[in-house]
Design a protein around this motif. Structure first.
Motif, short mmCIF file in Angstrom:
data_model
loop_
_atom_site.label_atom_id
_atom_site.label_comp_id
_atom_site.label_asym_id
_atom_site.label_seq_id
_atom_site.Cartn_x
_atom_site.Cartn_y
_atom_site.Cartn_z
N UNK A 39 0.89 -1.17 0.00
CA UNK A 39 0.00 0.00 0.00
C UNK A 39 0.92 1.22 0.00
N UNK A 40 0.73 2.06 -0.99
CA UNK A 40 1.57 3.27 -1.08
C UNK A 40 0.89 4.44 -0.39
N UNK A 41 -0.42 4.48 -0.53
CA UNK A 41 -1.12 5.65 -0.02
C UNK A 41 -2.56 5.29 0.31
N UNK A 42 -3.06 5.86 1.39
CA UNK A 42 -4.45 5.63 1.75
C UNK A 42 -5.12 6.99 1.95
N UNK A 43 -6.19 7.23 1.23
CA UNK A 43 -6.86 8.53 1.42
C UNK A 43 -8.36 8.34 1.54
N UNK A 44 -8.97 9.22 2.30
CA UNK A 44 -10.42 9.16 2.52
C UNK A 44 -11.12 9.80 1.32
N UNK A 45 -12.17 9.17 0.84
CA UNK A 45 -13.00 9.77 -0.21
C UNK A 45 -14.41 9.91 0.34
N UNK A 46 -14.82 11.17 0.53
CA UNK A 46 -16.14 11.42 1.16
C UNK A 46 -17.14 11.90 0.12
N UNK A 47 -16.83 11.72 -1.17
CA UNK A 47 -17.75 12.27 -2.17
C UNK A 47 -19.05 11.49 -2.25
N UNK A 280 -19.53 19.85 13.89
CA UNK A 280 -20.00 20.64 12.75
C UNK A 280 -19.08 20.44 11.54
N UNK A 281 -17.77 20.47 11.79
CA UNK A 281 -16.82 20.27 10.68
C UNK A 281 -17.00 18.86 10.09
N UNK A 282 -17.21 17.87 10.97
CA UNK A 282 -17.45 16.50 10.47
C UNK A 282 -18.71 16.48 9.60
N UNK A 283 -19.75 17.14 10.10
CA UNK A 283 -21.03 17.13 9.37
C UNK A 283 -20.85 17.76 7.98
N UNK A 284 -20.12 18.88 7.95
CA UNK A 284 -19.95 19.58 6.66
C UNK A 284 -19.09 18.72 5.71
N UNK A 285 -17.95 18.27 6.21
CA UNK A 285 -16.99 17.62 5.33
C UNK A 285 -17.41 16.21 4.92
N UNK A 286 -18.13 15.53 5.81
CA UNK A 286 -18.57 14.16 5.48
C UNK A 286 -20.03 14.15 5.02
N UNK A 287 -20.57 15.32 4.74
CA UNK A 287 -21.95 15.43 4.23
C UNK A 287 -22.94 14.68 5.12
N UNK A 288 -22.77 14.85 6.42
CA UNK A 288 -23.72 14.25 7.36
C UNK A 288 -23.52 12.75 7.58
N UNK A 289 -22.43 12.19 7.00
CA UNK A 289 -22.28 10.72 7.12
C UNK A 289 -21.19 10.30 8.10
#
Ligand SMILES: Cc1cc2nc3c(=O)[nH]c(=O)nc-3n(C[C@H](O)[C@H](O)[C@H](O)COP(=O)(O)OP(=O)(O)OC[C@H]3O[C@@H](n4cnc5c(N)ncnc54)[C@H](O)[C@@H]3O)c2cc1C
Length: 509
Positions: A39-47, A280-289
């Motif tokens: 594994x070279x890189x792990x990134x979160x995708x919240x789209x 609040x930041x979690x809610x905004x960035x993770x779109x409520x998830x």
């Protein structure tokens, strides 16, 4: 060799078997042909659905294995000394590289070792006492020891970022920093890593001298080029001196000025720290998830307000605000967090670009115009309560130009006091911030809120002075053997880029 990407739900940690299966599919070969997967890189995708994206390298027979990082330190007890002034990331990583190359690092550090430094750090918030030699900026490990330990950098061209990360992991940083797209360490782990680096340096014959503030540098009367003089007269001599004193060592800039050695003014940025509920930041960035177990969300925001850059700086999810001043009678804020980042609040510097042209009233200070502007603003913030309690205002009140009748809870242990920051900050800073907060809300709906608190000031984003150096030899333009290094010299910003600069200087020596 094949590079491929695979995604898994955030709460699923893929097994080695699953990775091999994915590699076999990506390479179009049977799974027994896969020799290794990394594994070279792990990134979160919240789209969409929350997933981790893994970049994976698969090796089939005949492929070259990836570069392995090995660090071999020589015993340098009787080798040629190189003096390093400052034991922050730049100084420590310069020292480690010198050990690899067989030169003896002699680190002169004004502050205390990390264990004793902790007591002085605690006294700042609890008793309001600032030891000018041992605080959030000065002491073993430098400004990065009690921080969030974010290791993201845009300085990939300065050197091998992975080399620094591998070295940190070898000294006790979590292995996850090697693959996380947004690696960070945290203040509960950083001090141990810093101690392990010191133990490595001293056990190989390098030297550490604490409470050794350098007060002068002169041509040596002996066979070495330079004599470096500490408080109390203790003197060290060497041909090469690395000056890695960080952006808060104002006395080092004054020393250069006194000797008539070249310095340059440098633009920097200042503003406030904004604190929001992390939920609040979690809610905004993770779109409520967002759900427990998922890392607290971060943000990076940048806007132009009236042609001036305004951007978030050193965001600390689940972190706390700390007084990072180095002088009694002045107030500077910064943020730090532990490795879990599990505090209830999120803070970030929101800062405005400043150049000497913005503060013509300070032009009489010449090269130090921005430094004096910075210092006076920090003193003004302290004067709001004549203590380390921070002047504070709700974001909405700041933008509407009214003092806050009440303040939300803050993580800042020294306390807050309601103050009209919109009037106290220089008008060009306040105007730009006001416009930027509204623009930020277009990118992060809900960011502009009465629940957000502004505290001031965040003024040590980088150095307002540069110590110029030759781009090829990395020595000071007119002082052979003197190597300005790291953030204080104006050539780095942040832990990793400062470490890379230290390595580059050591290579040059
Ligand atoms: C609270 C806080 C949080 C931060 N969070 C992060 C983060 O999450 N990620 C990140 O990348 N960056 C962060 N930073 C910034 C980061 O710490 C710095 O960019 C980095 O430490 C700079 O490295 P440096 O070695 O160039 O200088 P410093 O780390 O500033 O080290 C300079 C050292 O020189 C010593 N010194 C100064 N003058 C003298 C003298 N005259 N004689 C002897 N010794 C002297 C000082 O005591 C100090 O130990 C944070 C900073 C603070 C204060």
């Amino acid at each position: 060799m094949k590079l491929f990407e695979v995604a898994y739900p955030v709460n699923h940690k893929p097994t080695a078997e699953e990775m091999v299966d994915a590699a076999a599919r990506a390479c179009g070969v049977p799974r027994q042909k896969i020799v290794r997967c990394y594994i070279i890189r792990r990134s979160m995708d919240a789209r969409g659905q929350l997933v981790y994206r893994y970049q994976v390298r698969a090796l089939t027979g005949g492929d070259q294995p990836p570069k392995e990082y090995r660090f071999e330190y020589k015993n340098v007890a009787s080798a040629r000394p190189v003096i390093i002034v400052g034991g922050g990331p730049a100084g420590m990583f310069a020292a480690l590289r010198l050990l690899e190359r067989g030169l003896k690092p002699v680190i002169l550090e004004r502050g205390k070792d990390v264990h004793n430094r902790k007591r002085d750090i605690a006294a700042i918030s609890v008793k309001g006492l600032v030891n000018p030699e041992s605080n959030y900026c000065f002491g073993e490990g430098g400004a990065g020891t009690f921080s969030d330990g974010k290791l993201y950098t845009r300085s990939n061209k300065r050197g091998d970022v992975y080399e620094v990360l591998h070295q940190m992991a070898a000294f006790g940083a979590p292995e996850s920093i090697l693959t996380d797209a947004r690696p960070h360490i945290g203040s509960d782990i950083l001090p141990r890593m810093v101690e392990a680096i010191r133990e490595c340096i001293t056990s190989h014959g390098g030297e550490y001298h604490f409470e050794a503030r350098v007060t002068d540098i002169k041509p040596s009367s002996g066979k070495e080029r330079w004599a470096v003089i500490c408080d109390g007269g203790l003197t060290f001599c060497a041909n090469d001196v690395i000056l890695a004193t960080g952006h808060s060592a104002r006395d080092i800039y004054k020393l250069f000025d006194t000797h008539g050695w070249a310095l340059e003014a440098k633009d920097f940025a200042l503003g406030v720290r904004a604190e929001h509920p992390q939920s609040l930041i979690n809610h905004i960035q993770y779109h409520g998830r967002w759900q427990p177990g998922i890392p607290p969300a971060e943000y990076y925001l940048a806007e132009q307000a009236d042609g001036r850059g305004v951007f978030s700086f050193c965001m600390c999810p689940g972190g706390i605000l700390v007084p990072s001043t180095t002088e009694y009678g002045s107030l500077v804020l910064n943020g730090m967090s532990n490795s879990q980042r599990n505090g209830p609040l999120a803070n970030a510097g929101i800062v405005v670009q400043v150049s000497a042209a913005d503060v013509p009233q300070y032009s009489r200070y010449g090269t130090f115009a921005l430094l004096e502007f910075q210092r006076e603003l920090e003193q003004k913030m302290f004067a709001c309560s004549n203590s380390l309690r921070s002047p504070a205002q709700r974001m909405v009140d700041f933008c509407r130009g009214r003092e806050s009748a009440s303040l939300p809870k803050s993580s800042y242990a020294a306390g807050t006091v309601s103050a009209p920051l919109h009037e106290i900050l220089p008008p060009f800073v306040a105007d730009s911030l006001r416009k930027a907060f509204v623009l930020f809300d277009r990118k992060m709906k809900g960011y502009y809120t009465g629940d957000a608190l502004l505290l001031a000031c965040e003024s040590r984003t980088s150095s307002p002075v540069r110590i110029p150096r030759d781009p090829n030899t990395l020595q000071h333009a007119s002082l052979p053997g003197i190597y300005p290094c790291g953030e204080g010299a104006g050539y780095a910003g942040g832990i990793v880029s400062s470490a890379l600069d230290g390595i580059a200087i050591a290579n040059s020596i």
